[in-house]
Design a protein around this motif. Structure first.
Motif, PDB file in Angstrom:
ATOM      1  N   ARG A   1      31.896  48.166  40.153  1.00 20.05           N
ATOM      2  CA  ARG A   1      32.141  47.370  38.964  1.00 20.05           C
ATOM      3  C   ARG A   1      33.304  48.002  38.205  1.00 20.05           C
ATOM      4  O   ARG A   1      33.325  49.214  37.995  1.00 20.05           O
ATOM      5  CB  ARG A   1      30.882  47.354  38.090  1.00 20.05           C
ATOM      6  CG  ARG A   1      30.977  46.574  36.828  1.00 20.05           C
ATOM      7  CD  ARG A   1      30.865  45.091  36.977  1.00 20.05           C
ATOM      8  NE  ARG A   1      29.678  44.656  37.703  1.00 20.05           N
ATOM      9  CZ  ARG A   1      29.533  43.442  38.207  1.00 20.05           C
ATOM     10  NH1 ARG A   1      30.498  42.545  38.079  1.00 20.05           N
ATOM     11  NH2 ARG A   1      28.445  43.109  38.845  1.00 20.05           N
TER      12      ARG A   1
ATOM     13  N   GLU B   1      35.113  49.340  35.340  1.00 15.84           N
ATOM     14  CA  GLU B   1      34.740  49.850  34.017  1.00 15.84           C
ATOM     15  C   GLU B   1      35.988  50.155  33.202  1.00 15.84           C
ATOM     16  O   GLU B   1      37.104  50.215  33.730  1.00 15.84           O
ATOM     17  CB  GLU B   1      33.898  51.118  34.185  1.00 15.84           C
ATOM     18  CG  GLU B   1      32.589  50.874  34.923  1.00 15.84           C
ATOM     19  CD  GLU B   1      31.797  52.153  35.166  1.00 15.84           C
ATOM     20  OE1 GLU B   1      32.192  53.237  34.652  1.00 15.84           O
ATOM     21  OE2 GLU B   1      30.784  52.069  35.866  1.00 15.84           O
ATOM     22  N   ARG B   2      35.808  50.382  31.929  1.00 13.62           N
ATOM     23  CA  ARG B   2      36.910  50.676  31.004  1.00 13.62           C
ATOM     24  C   ARG B   2      37.780  51.811  31.535  1.00 13.62           C
ATOM     25  O   ARG B   2      39.008  51.766  31.432  1.00 13.62           O
ATOM     26  CB  ARG B   2      36.334  51.007  29.628  1.00 13.62           C
ATOM     27  CG  ARG B   2      37.297  51.530  28.610  1.00 13.62           C
ATOM     28  CD  ARG B   2      38.267  50.569  27.974  1.00 13.62           C
ATOM     29  NE  ARG B   2      37.715  49.312  27.564  1.00 13.62           N
ATOM     30  CZ  ARG B   2      38.444  48.200  27.497  1.00 13.62           C
ATOM     31  NH1 ARG B   2      39.716  48.214  27.805  1.00 13.62           N
ATOM     32  NH2 ARG B   2      37.911  47.071  27.122  1.00 13.62           N
TER      33      ARG B   2
ATOM     34  N   ASP C   1      43.922  45.657  30.670  1.00 12.16           N
ATOM     35  CA  ASP C   1      42.506  45.485  31.016  1.00 12.16           C
ATOM     36  C   ASP C   1      42.282  44.969  32.433  1.00 12.16           C
ATOM     37  O   ASP C   1      41.309  44.271  32.714  1.00 12.16           O
ATOM     38  CB  ASP C   1      41.766  44.597  30.004  1.00 12.16           C
ATOM     39  CG  ASP C   1      41.381  45.356  28.745  1.00 12.16           C
ATOM     40  OD1 ASP C   1      41.408  46.603  28.763  1.00 12.16           O
ATOM     41  OD2 ASP C   1      41.045  44.702  27.743  1.00 12.16           O
TER      42      ASP C   1
ATOM     43  N   LEU D   1      38.700  43.793  33.945  1.00 10.35           N
ATOM     44  CA  LEU D   1      37.599  44.610  33.430  1.00 10.35           C
ATOM     45  C   LEU D   1      36.283  43.847  33.582  1.00 10.35           C
ATOM     46  O   LEU D   1      36.196  42.672  33.250  1.00 10.35           O
ATOM     47  CB  LEU D   1      37.854  44.931  31.949  1.00 10.35           C
ATOM     48  CG  LEU D   1      36.777  45.716  31.213  1.00 10.35           C
ATOM     49  CD1 LEU D   1      36.628  47.114  31.800  1.00 10.35           C
ATOM     50  CD2 LEU D   1      37.114  45.800  29.732  1.00 10.35           C
ATOM     51  N   GLY D   2      35.279  44.516  34.122  1.00 11.43           N
ATOM     52  CA  GLY D   2      33.953  43.923  34.267  1.00 11.43           C
ATOM     53  C   GLY D   2      33.709  43.226  35.592  1.00 11.43           C
ATOM     54  O   GLY D   2      32.567  42.913  35.925  1.00 11.43           O
ATOM     55  N   CYS D   3      34.750  42.973  36.368  1.00 13.53           N
ATOM     56  CA  CYS D   3      34.544  42.234  37.629  1.00 13.53           C
ATOM     57  C   CYS D   3      33.943  43.147  38.698  1.00 13.53           C
ATOM     58  O   CYS D   3      33.973  44.366  38.592  1.00 13.53           O
ATOM     59  CB  CYS D   3      35.848  41.593  38.112  1.00 13.53           C
ATOM     60  SG  CYS D   3      36.993  42.731  38.882  1.00 13.53           S
TER      61      CYS D   3
END
Length: 128
Positions: A21, A23-24, A31, A77-79
């Motif tokens: 995943r 993440e930041r 992003d 981000l988040g994918c």
């Protein structure tokens, strides 16, 4: 892998998939997944897939000789980033492999590489 992970593995028969995943800490100022993180993921994807799929090659250390990546689309981000790879050819001393990486199902990278067949892994040589 400890710094960049966690990296997840699915191994069912000849199907081997690696994923993580975004993440930041993995992203650039836009992003999207940083190219260096994608390169690190691809550099793990190819040899680990070969190691898992071909018992004649693994369990061995496969140091990278050459790695080529085509960045096809951003991984935001988040994918969920997931890759699959295949062994193209193995000689006595080299492995040739290629793979595809998707971000939430969208093709985002194509990778190919050449790896040196190194020493066998044993519990004593593996470091935590």
């Amino acid at each position: 892998m400890q710094s960049n992970g966690p990296l997840y593995l699915l191994h069912q028969g000849q199907v081997v998939k690696f994923g993580f995943r975004v993440e930041r800490r993995h992203v650039n100022p836009m992003d999207n997944l940083h190219g260096g993180m994608m390169a690190s993921f691809c550099d793990m994807l190819l040899p680990l897939s070969v190691y898992r799929k071909d018992s004649a090659v693994g369990p061995r250390f496969l140091p990278t000789i050459s790695l080529q990546i085509d960045y096809l689309a951003p991984a935001p981000l988040g994918c969920w980033v997931e890759g699959e790879a295949e062994l193209l050819r193995a000689t006595r001393s080299l492995v040739f492999a290629q793979g595809l990486v998707r971000a939430d199902g969208v093709l985002c990278a194509r990778v190919s590489g050449v790896f040196k067949i190194g020493p066998e892994f044993t519990p004593e040589t593996a470091k935590p």
